[in-house]
Design a protein around this motif. Structure first.
Motif, PDB file in Angstrom:
ATOM      1  N   ALA A   1      -3.931   4.101  -7.590  1.00  0.00           N
ATOM      2  CA  ALA A   1      -5.104   3.636  -6.842  1.00  0.00           C
ATOM      3  C   ALA A   1      -5.062   2.124  -6.683  1.00  0.00           C
ATOM      4  O   ALA A   1      -4.582   1.406  -7.575  1.00  0.00           O
TER       5      ALA A   1
ATOM      6  N   ALA B   1       0.834  -1.208   0.000  1.00  0.00           N
ATOM      7  CA  ALA B   1       0.000   0.000   0.000  1.00  0.00           C
ATOM      8  C   ALA B   1       0.865   1.254   0.000  1.00  0.00           C
ATOM      9  O   ALA B   1       0.585   2.210  -0.733  1.00  0.00           O
TER      10      ALA B   1
ATOM     11  N   ASP C   1       0.737   4.004  -2.801  1.00  0.00           N
ATOM     12  CA  ASP C   1       0.334   5.358  -2.403  1.00  0.00           C
ATOM     13  C   ASP C   1       1.398   6.383  -2.783  1.00  0.00           C
ATOM     14  O   ASP C   1       1.078   7.442  -3.330  1.00  0.00           O
ATOM     15  N   ARG C   2       2.667   6.087  -2.510  1.00  0.00           N
ATOM     16  CA  ARG C   2       3.746   7.020  -2.853  1.00  0.00           C
ATOM     17  C   ARG C   2       3.824   7.238  -4.356  1.00  0.00           C
ATOM     18  O   ARG C   2       4.192   8.311  -4.816  1.00  0.00           O
TER      19      ARG C   2
END
Length: 166
Positions: free
Chosen positions: A123, A114, A118-119
């Motif tokens: 999505a 995740a 995210d970085r």
């Protein structure tokens, strides 16, 4: 980055000698991922890709038939598995699993996946869409995938531990 477990390679020794796949990407941004996925044949986009999250927290991808250990350059990883994408309008992860018999990562490696996504601004579904539970048999040393909660070694019939043990 919070403390995340390192996973060392536990698969067959002969795979350690495989060269890294030439057709890989370090997906640090959506643009990196989009460029790489745009170069895939249409048929390649219908199946998941091999991925690792390297110790630097960066998601690395290769075609599905690539070995995780080759993608990781033989090094430890924070996570490994398979990942599938869909475009609508940008690329997003639609399926992700910790399926890697070379690293046998525990499902608790999700925060590393995740975090990398995210970085990179990609999505994702918020968790593994398929969780694989691995255990090493203390009796014979065999790597096992635990199915339906059955903690019995597929090779020798011995009892497998309740907790991840690689």
């Amino acid at each position: 980055m919070e403390h995340l477990r390192r996973h060392r390679y536990v698969g067959p020794a002969d795979l350690l000698d495989q060269p890294a796949a030439a057709d890989t990407v370090a997906a640090g941004t959506p643009a990196d991922l989009a460029r790489w996925l745009a170069g895939r044949a249409r048929g390649d986009l219908t199946e998941p890709f091999t991925f690792v999250v390297a110790l630097d927290g960066v998601l690395r991808l290769a075609p599905r038939r690539s070995e995780h250990v080759a993608l990781a350059g033989g090094r430890d990883v924070l996570a490994a598995g398979e990942m599938a994408f869909a475009a609508d309008p940008g690329w997003r992860v639609v399926a992700v699993t910790n399926q890697s018999t070379g690293y046998c990562p525990d499902p608790d490696c999700w925060p590393a996946v995740a975090g990398a996504l995210d970085r990179a601004g990609i999505a994702h579904p918020g968790g593994f869409t398929d969780r694989v539970v691995f255990r090493r048999c203390p009796g014979c040393g065999e790597r096992n995938i635990v199915r339906d909660g059955d903690l019995t070694c597929a090779l020798c019939g011995g009892a497998l531990p309740a907790r991840w043990n690689f």
